[in-house]
Design an enzyme around this catalytic site. Structure first.
Site, short mmCIF file in Angstrom:
data_model
loop_
_atom_site.label_atom_id
_atom_site.label_comp_id
_atom_site.label_asym_id
_atom_site.label_seq_id
_atom_site.Cartn_x
_atom_site.Cartn_y
_atom_site.Cartn_z
N TYR A 1 0.86 -1.36 -0.02
CA TYR A 1 -0.41 0.37 -0.42
C TYR A 1 0.88 1.40 0.16
O TYR A 1 2.31 1.28 0.52
CB TYR A 1 -1.23 0.06 1.12
CG TYR A 1 -0.27 0.39 2.15
CD1 TYR A 1 0.59 -0.97 3.31
CD2 TYR A 1 -1.05 1.38 3.43
CE1 TYR A 1 1.00 -0.61 4.43
CE2 TYR A 1 -0.20 2.21 4.39
CZ TYR A 1 0.84 0.58 4.66
OH TYR A 1 1.42 0.98 7.18
N LYS B 1 6.30 -1.58 2.32
CA LYS B 1 5.24 -1.30 2.87
C LYS B 1 4.64 -2.25 2.52
O LYS B 1 3.62 -2.29 1.30
CB LYS B 1 5.40 0.30 1.85
CG LYS B 1 4.21 0.83 2.90
CD LYS B 1 3.87 2.51 2.20
CE LYS B 1 3.24 3.42 3.21
NZ LYS B 1 3.18 3.30 4.11
N GLU C 1 10.81 2.66 14.75
CA GLU C 1 10.62 3.34 14.34
C GLU C 1 9.55 3.18 14.85
O GLU C 1 9.18 2.32 15.83
CB GLU C 1 10.30 3.19 12.31
CG GLU C 1 9.32 1.58 11.95
CD GLU C 1 9.59 1.86 10.89
OE1 GLU C 1 9.60 2.59 10.09
OE2 GLU C 1 9.57 0.21 10.51
N LEU D 1 11.06 1.06 7.41
CA LEU D 1 10.46 1.02 6.48
C LEU D 1 11.02 3.08 6.18
O LEU D 1 11.32 4.09 6.92
CB LEU D 1 8.74 1.50 5.94
CG LEU D 1 8.28 2.29 5.21
CD1 LEU D 1 8.22 0.95 4.39
CD2 LEU D 1 6.73 2.92 5.26
N1 PDD Z 1 2.39 4.88 7.29
N2 PDD Z 1 7.05 3.62 9.12
C1 PDD Z 1 6.08 2.82 9.11
C2 PDD Z 1 6.09 1.64 9.58
C3 PDD Z 1 5.38 3.50 8.59
O1 PDD Z 1 4.07 2.21 8.85
C4 PDD Z 1 5.04 4.76 7.78
C5 PDD Z 1 3.88 5.10 7.34
C6 PDD Z 1 6.40 5.72 7.60
C7 PDD Z 1 6.01 7.24 8.15
O2 PDD Z 1 6.61 6.82 5.81
P1 PDD Z 1 5.65 8.05 5.16
O3 PDD Z 1 6.96 9.18 5.35
O4 PDD Z 1 5.91 7.59 3.82
O5 PDD Z 1 4.29 8.05 5.05
C8 PDD Z 1 7.01 4.66 8.57
C9 PDD Z 1 1.74 5.03 6.76
C10 PDD Z 1 1.32 7.29 6.38
C11 PDD Z 1 0.28 4.64 7.31
O6 PDD Z 1 0.56 3.20 7.80
O7 PDD Z 1 -1.26 5.40 7.58
#
Ligand code: PDD
Length: 283
Positions: free
Chosen positions: A33, A148, A181, A206
């Protein structure tokens, strides 16, 4: 106004949108996703999210169901149809529908779903102004956190634990006592020595698109940056802490496991980086 979703080539009313019971996303979490933030009618960091989508699909050997150009048109159309000026776009691609069998099926076509929803930007900005609390939990995830994938059970359990303790996010801690994280965000601190610090990229985290953008902002500001792991203790003793993600952008953290970070208020650098991010991320 009724919401519209995009499902396998068709725009359909959100409340009637569905996927087959033998979709491999439903049965095996066999899919990926992406989430894009939308501010003032513009997607933030759109290219970075497309790049990561292609990478995640490649790692799982799922074909891109359409070109990035075509996908971009659909994302803009779903934004327009749902009148989203401020909000989030969610996209999910799975390996497709096939009789249940663990190994990859032959001749299936990936399933694709795209939705968009409005959010209240003033509320998000207020949350960032107040700062948020995080708790820590053991990182119980698999060894490929760089993909992801929609397989998010440890992440949802971590977030639920945070909410049950009145916190906004959970930071996950590896077996060496280092923060990896957040459950849905990247973790950052500004150390006592003033060094902007976030965990280095590896299969342990991620590669956040917001994280990458903030690193370029930090370089422009000529900040001292270290991409390395840090412990809970170092984070609790830091000058500032914050998180980054498409949903929270840059959000200052005031408390970690009940311990105040710095003055227990949003730090000046995290707040400045949020402002810079909002000014530069629209695409
Ligand atoms: N999540 N780490 C994890 C485990 C995440 O699920 C996300 C983002 C990030 C940050 O990535 P980015 O800056 O590309 O959004 C780091 C999304 C927003 C979610 O699951 O809704």
């Amino acid at each position: 106004m009724s919401r519209i979703a995009y499902v396998n080539g068709a725009y359909v009313p959100h409340n009637q949108a569905c996927i087959h019971i033998e979709d491999r996303g439903y049965q095996f979490s066999d899919g990926v996703y992406e989430v894009w933030a939308v501010r003032q009618g513009k997607m933030l960091d759109s290219e970075g999210h497309f790049r990561r989508l292609k990478r995640s699909l490649g790692e799982l050997r799922i074909a891109m169901p359409m070109s990035v150009g075509a996908l971009d048109v659909v994302l803009r159309e779903i934004m327009r149809k749902n009148r989203v000026r401020n909000g989030l776009i969610y996209l999910q691609i799975t390996r497709g529908v096939a009789p249940r069998n663990h190994a990859f099926p032959k001749d299936t076509f990936p399933s694709i779903v795209i939705t968009a929803k409005s959010t209240n930007p003033a509320k998000a900005d207020q949350t960032a102004k107040n700062g948020v609390a995080v708790i820590t939990v053991p990182d119980e995830r698999w060894a490929r956190c760089d993909i992801k994938t929609v397989s998010l059970l440890p992440n949802i359990l971590a977030k639920q634990a945070a909410h049950e303790k009145g916190a906004f996010e959970a930071w996950m801690v590896d077996e060496k006592g280092q923060i990896t994280e957040g459950s849905s965000s990247n973790a950052w601190i500004i150390t006592r020595e003033g060094v902007l610090t976030t965990r280095n990229l590896s299969s342990d985290i991620l590669g956040g698109i917001t994280r990458a953008h903030v690193l370029t902002l930090a370089a422009e500001r000529q900040l001292k940056v270290e991409e390395r792991s840090f412990s809970l203790e170092e984070a609790q003793n830091a000058q500032e802490a914050f998180m980054t993600s498409a949903t929270t952008l840059v959000t200052p953290i005031t408390h970690i496991d009940g311990v105040a970070v710095g003055q227990g208020k949003p730090g000046p650098l995290a707040s400045a980086l949020r402002k810079d991010y909002l000014q530069t991320a629209a695409t």
